[in-house]
Design an enzyme around this catalytic site. Structure first.
Site, PDB file in Angstrom:
ATOM      1  N   HIS A 115      -3.047  -2.602  -9.417  1.00 48.40           N
ATOM      2  CA  HIS A 115      -3.634  -1.976  -8.537  1.00 48.40           C
ATOM      3  C   HIS A 115      -4.965  -2.716  -8.551  1.00 48.40           C
ATOM      4  O   HIS A 115      -5.578  -3.512  -9.600  1.00 48.40           O
ATOM      5  CB  HIS A 115      -4.238  -0.509  -9.121  1.00 48.40           C
ATOM      6  CG  HIS A 115      -4.770   0.235  -8.180  1.00 48.40           C
ATOM      7  ND1 HIS A 115      -5.919   0.219  -7.763  1.00 48.40           N
ATOM      8  CD2 HIS A 115      -4.089   1.360  -7.352  1.00 48.40           C
ATOM      9  CE1 HIS A 115      -6.264   1.348  -6.676  1.00 48.40           C
ATOM     10  NE2 HIS A 115      -5.206   1.811  -6.645  1.00 48.40           N
ATOM     11  N   ASP A 117       2.419   5.143  -7.052  1.00 51.85           N
ATOM     12  CA  ASP A 117       3.556   5.119  -6.411  1.00 51.85           C
ATOM     13  C   ASP A 117       4.828   4.960  -7.177  1.00 51.85           C
ATOM     14  O   ASP A 117       6.113   4.946  -6.689  1.00 51.85           O
ATOM     15  CB  ASP A 117       3.639   3.903  -5.346  1.00 51.85           C
ATOM     16  CG  ASP A 117       2.731   4.189  -4.206  1.00 51.85           C
ATOM     17  OD1 ASP A 117       1.493   3.170  -3.904  1.00 51.85           O
ATOM     18  OD2 ASP A 117       2.755   5.177  -3.328  1.00 51.85           O
ATOM     19  N   HIS A 151       0.741  -1.007  -0.036  1.00 49.91           N
ATOM     20  CA  HIS A 151      -0.005  -0.040  -0.108  1.00 49.91           C
ATOM     21  C   HIS A 151       0.946   1.195   0.053  1.00 49.91           C
ATOM     22  O   HIS A 151       1.669   1.411  -0.974  1.00 49.91           O
ATOM     23  CB  HIS A 151      -0.948  -0.253   1.098  1.00 49.91           C
ATOM     24  CG  HIS A 151      -2.171   0.922   1.301  1.00 49.91           C
ATOM     25  ND1 HIS A 151      -2.467   1.643   0.335  1.00 49.91           N
ATOM     26  CD2 HIS A 151      -2.848   1.128   2.304  1.00 49.91           C
ATOM     27  CE1 HIS A 151      -3.510   2.379   0.516  1.00 49.91           C
ATOM     28  NE2 HIS A 151      -3.660   2.134   1.755  1.00 49.91           N
TER      29      HIS A 151
HETATM   30  C1  SDX Z   1      -1.683   2.178  -3.444  1.00 48.98           C
HETATM   31  O1  SDX Z   1      -6.477   0.700  -3.078  1.00 48.98           O
HETATM   32  C2  SDX Z   1      -5.736   1.722  -3.323  1.00 48.98           C
HETATM   33  O2  SDX Z   1      -6.801   2.686  -3.784  1.00 48.98           O
HETATM   34  C3  SDX Z   1      -4.390   1.872  -2.991  1.00 48.98           C
HETATM   35  C4  SDX Z   1      -3.811   3.304  -3.424  1.00 48.98           C
HETATM   36  C5  SDX Z   1      -4.345   4.680  -2.629  1.00 48.98           C
HETATM   37  O3  SDX Z   1      -4.110   5.650  -3.360  1.00 48.98           O
HETATM   38  O4  SDX Z   1      -4.734   4.201  -1.594  1.00 48.98           O
HETATM   39  O5  SDX Z   1      -3.940   3.451  -5.019  1.00 48.98           O
HETATM   40  C6  SDX Z   1      -2.327   3.304  -3.115  1.00 48.98           C
HETATM   41  O6  SDX Z   1      -1.515   1.258  -2.404  1.00 48.98           O
HETATM   42  C7  SDX Z   1      -1.339   1.705  -4.690  1.00 48.98           C
HETATM   43  C8  SDX Z   1      -0.620   0.286  -4.819  1.00 48.98           C
HETATM   44  C9  SDX Z   1       0.606   0.481  -4.397  1.00 48.98           C
HETATM   45  N1  SDX Z   1       1.272  -1.160  -4.263  1.00 48.98           N
HETATM   46  C10 SDX Z   1       2.022  -1.434  -5.016  1.00 48.98           C
HETATM   47  O7  SDX Z   1       2.645  -0.917  -6.210  1.00 48.98           O
HETATM   48  C11 SDX Z   1       2.777  -2.865  -4.899  1.00 48.98           C
HETATM   49  C12 SDX Z   1       2.885  -3.707  -5.954  1.00 48.98           C
HETATM   50  N2  SDX Z   1       1.592  -3.942  -6.460  1.00 48.98           N
HETATM   51  C13 SDX Z   1       1.063  -5.368  -6.203  1.00 48.98           C
HETATM   52  O8  SDX Z   1       1.289  -5.820  -5.090  1.00 48.98           O
HETATM   53  C14 SDX Z   1      -0.685  -5.391  -6.241  1.00 48.98           C
HETATM   54  O9  SDX Z   1      -0.837  -5.028  -7.548  1.00 48.98           O
HETATM   55  C15 SDX Z   1      -1.600  -4.767  -5.448  1.00 48.98           C
HETATM   56  C16 SDX Z   1      -1.505  -5.045  -4.189  1.00 48.98           C
HETATM   57  C17 SDX Z   1      -1.531  -3.264  -5.641  1.00 48.98           C
HETATM   58  C18 SDX Z   1      -2.966  -5.287  -5.936  1.00 48.98           C
HETATM   59  O10 SDX Z   1      -3.137  -6.506  -5.825  1.00 48.98           O
HETATM   60  P1  SDX Z   1      -4.281  -7.256  -6.192  1.00 48.98           P
HETATM   61  O11 SDX Z   1      -5.304  -6.474  -6.521  1.00 48.98           O
HETATM   62  O12 SDX Z   1      -4.535  -8.293  -4.967  1.00 48.98           O
HETATM   63  O13 SDX Z   1      -3.893  -8.106  -7.300  1.00 48.98           O
HETATM   64  P2  SDX Z   1      -3.240  -9.610  -7.315  1.00 48.98           P
HETATM   65  O14 SDX Z   1      -2.370  -9.683  -6.373  1.00 48.98           O
HETATM   66  O15 SDX Z   1      -4.462 -10.542  -7.192  1.00 48.98           O
HETATM   67  O16 SDX Z   1      -2.816  -9.614  -8.661  1.00 48.98           O
HETATM   68  C19 SDX Z   1      -3.301 -10.342  -9.737  1.00 48.98           C
HETATM   69  C20 SDX Z   1      -1.972 -10.746 -10.623  1.00 48.98           C
HETATM   70  C21 SDX Z   1      -1.413 -11.851  -9.907  1.00 48.98           C
HETATM   71  O17 SDX Z   1      -0.819 -12.580 -10.888  1.00 48.98           O
HETATM   72  P3  SDX Z   1      -1.347 -14.350 -10.969  1.00 48.98           P
HETATM   73  O18 SDX Z   1      -1.385 -14.949  -9.781  1.00 48.98           O
HETATM   74  O19 SDX Z   1      -2.831 -14.010 -11.364  1.00 48.98           O
HETATM   75  O20 SDX Z   1      -0.754 -15.011 -12.071  1.00 48.98           O
HETATM   76  O21 SDX Z   1      -1.083  -9.783 -11.150  1.00 48.98           O
HETATM   77  C22 SDX Z   1      -0.026 -10.028 -10.438  1.00 48.98           C
HETATM   78  C23 SDX Z   1      -0.329 -11.052  -9.063  1.00 48.98           C
HETATM   79  O22 SDX Z   1       0.970 -12.125  -8.883  1.00 48.98           O
HETATM   80  N3  SDX Z   1       0.665  -9.054  -9.989  1.00 48.98           N
HETATM   81  C24 SDX Z   1       1.787  -8.622  -9.799  1.00 48.98           C
HETATM   82  C25 SDX Z   1       1.960  -7.357  -9.364  1.00 48.98           C
HETATM   83  N4  SDX Z   1       0.729  -6.995  -8.988  1.00 48.98           N
HETATM   84  C26 SDX Z   1       0.040  -7.896  -9.160  1.00 48.98           C
HETATM   85  N5  SDX Z   1       2.985  -9.185 -10.520  1.00 48.98           N
HETATM   86  C27 SDX Z   1       4.283  -8.495 -10.546  1.00 48.98           C
HETATM   87  N6  SDX Z   1       4.218  -7.314 -10.177  1.00 48.98           N
HETATM   88  C28 SDX Z   1       3.388  -6.612  -9.427  1.00 48.98           C
HETATM   89  N7  SDX Z   1       3.330  -5.180  -8.797  1.00 48.98           N
END
Ligand code: SDX
Length: 489
Positions: A334, A390, A295
């Site tokens: 996201h 971010d 996050h």
């Molecule tokens: C913020 O919610 C908000 O509004 C948050 C925010 C705000 O203003 O409050 O916008 C701020 O928190 C932005 C997000 C910052 N976090 C990151 O940048 C961390 C990296 N991102 C991931 O951890 C992830 O994308 C999340 C946590 C942001 C979202 O996760 P989800 O929605 O639970 O998605 P998921 O984990 O189910 O991913 C779906 C697929 C998966 O692959 P499969 O298992 O389906 O093959 O996408 C992959 C994940 O492994 N994946 C990624 C990835 N993000 C998702 N793979 C590599 N790198 C990534 N960053």
């Protein structure tokens, strides 16, 4: 009277094949009520676990809240497919161009853009409440210089609440903020002014602990972000005024980070606030949630990732390690946005403004190479992973000279506004506040009787028993020493 054709059309018909019964569930605002499924009960099947509670009606499972609405809100709207973000209906692009963080704070909290007079009062209240009690200095000094500033800020919000018994429903009565009458609203607004006004002061104090410098009393005559920069950087210079370019850039970043509807930290504030605890404790809980690398901690993680990649040449190898799930591409992906986060475009532009005065950050080339490769790569395209808020923000904070672990603090300070807007909305919602208490699907042990310790067989194996902790230092030497009351480690 029979159900009207209209309401019949706007409903879901569910047939329970276990009983052959049919249920009509109304659809309102494209939503169905989860509690409607409690009416869909069936006798427990032969051999089925009693813990399934089948005869008590269905539960709705939604791990990670992928598709569950827990509140009605009028504050922020996101269209994740179209990359739309609006605060109280105003597109974020227009607010970033024409508004300020404090004016947008007023909009988020009270629902409309303020008149000049209304804004003047709001701004002066917030700036007036930026000073903290002198005792807070002792609280901040109790932290080691290298304590993570988010640990300090999270604690500081909770500490702040201990000064204001008049803001504590546990002391003043649980309807303190839900009454909605003049006194209750005035009390609520005062806490909102205090939390927004002091958020920058607490953050600046955390920064000064890290720098080993005395604290700076909030100055008069500067803007909200100008005062924040002043408190972080002033070292006695006369007529000190922060760089207007950095002040404006930070204000745009604050505005962009002010709210984002029910993200993890905002949900935490509401979950905590639903017990009618004081707003300082609820904000402290939200701050703790924002701290996480999934996050608000992602802006710090992005820079650590770029540093570990080192140069544009290493980007392809890094992306391969991400695809092998060995690494995460921080700053991408996201839960809601399935296209680029609209804030990331504005932040990218703001970065260029900042780099004009600070010089380009040497990680920018790596960031751009990573961005350009990832947005074209099938692995990310297929999963709809695009840059989020971010990805670029950390480069600006680095160019401004902030320490890496201070970046999430620069996210938390403005997000206090969104947390408070949603907390206030929940306190004032019609029907009052219901405590948030989700259900579970219990798949644990069935009923079993107690076993006296002498009759037990130890259960071993990973996750089934504590993992042995290796001791060193004093513990290791005292374990070899003899003394009265010694226990075997
Ligand atoms: C913020 O919610 C908000 O509004 C948050 C925010 C705000 O203003 O409050 O916008 C701020 O928190 C932005 C997000 C910052 N976090 C990151 O940048 C961390 C990296 N991102 C991931 O951890 C992830 O994308 C999340 C946590 C942001 C979202 O996760 P989800 O929605 O639970 O998605 P998921 O984990 O189910 O991913 C779906 C697929 C998966 O692959 P499969 O298992 O389906 O093959 O996408 C992959 C994940 O492994 N994946 C990624 C990835 N993000 C998702 N793979 C590599 N790198 C990534 N960053």
């Amino acid at each position: 009277m029979g159900r009207s054709l209209e309401s019949e059309a706007n409903s879901l018909t569910v047939r329970d094949n276990r009983t052959g019964k049919t249920f009509n569930i109304p659809i309102v605002d494209n939503t169905i009520s989860a509690t409607a499924f409690k009416a869909i009960a069936a006798p427990r099947k032969e051999g089925e676990r009693e813990e399934n509670e089948t005869e008590k009606g269905l539960r709705v499972a939604d791990k990670g809240f992928l598709n569950t609405a827990v509140i009605q809100s009028q504050i922020t709207y996101i269209d994740g497919d179209a990359g739309v973000l609006r605060y109280r209906g105003y597109p974020i692009e227009q607010l970033a161009l024409h508004s300020s963080h404090l004016e947008t704070s007023y909009l988020l909290i009270y629902g409309h853009l303020p008149s000049r007079e209304q804004y003047k009062v709001f701004e002066s209240e917030i700036m007036h409440h930026s000073i903290v009690h002198a005792d807070a200095e002792g609280f901040f000094r109790s932290f080691r210089y290298d304590a993570h500033p988010m640990a300090i800020l999270t604690s500081a919000f909770s500490y702040l609440g201990s000064y204001y018994s008049e803001a504590n429903p546990s002391l003043q009565g649980q309807t303190l903020f839900t009454k909605g009458d003049h006194n209750s609203l005035a009390n609520m607004d005062k806490q909102i002014f205090r939390l927004i006004g002091k958020a920058t002061t607490l953050a600046a104090m955390a920064y000064r602990i890290r720098q080993g410098r005395d604290f700076v009393t909030p100055p008069t005559g500067l803007s909200y972000t100008g005062s924040f920069l002043y408190q972080m950087d002033h070292l006695g210079q006369e007529n000190y005024r922060p760089s207007p370019v950095l002040e404006r850039a930070l204000d745009v970043l604050f505005l962009l980070h002010a709210d984002h509807e029910l993200n993890a930290s905002c949900t935490t504030v509401l979950q905590t606030g639903s017990s009618l605890v004081d707003p300082y404790s609820a904000i402290a809980a939200g701050c703790a949630s924002l701290y996480g690398p999934l996050h608000g901690g992602a802006n710090e993680a992005v820079i650590r990732m770029l540093i570990s990649i080192g140069s544009p040449e290493n980007v392809p190898a890094f992306l391969e390690s991400v695809k092998r799930r060995e690494k995460v591409l921080s700053g991408f992906g996201h839960r809601v946005y399935k296209t680029s986060d609209p804030r990331s475009f504005i932040i990218r532009k703001t970065a260029d403004e900042v780099f004009k005065v600070t010089g380009k950050d040497e990680l920018l080339d790596t960031a751009m190479a990573l961005h350009d490769a990832a947005i074209k790569d099938e692995f990310f395209v297929k999963r709809k992973l695009a840059p989020n808020v971010d990805f670029w923000s950390g480069l600006i904070y680095r160019a401004m000279g902030f320490p890496l672990d201070f970046f999430p603090v620069l996210f938390a300070v403005p997000r206090v506004v969104g947390w408070l807007a949603h907390w206030r909305q929940m306190m004032l919602q019609s029907g009052g506040v219901k405590i948030w208490r989700p259900r579970q699907v219990y798949v644990g042990a069935g009923k079993r009787d107690f076993v006296p310790i002498e009759e037990r067989k130890p259960v071993e194996g990973p996750k089934q028993a504590p993992t042995p902790v290796m001791h060193s230092g004093i513990t290791k030497r005292t374990a070899m020493a003899e003394f009265k009351g010694k226990t075997k480690l």
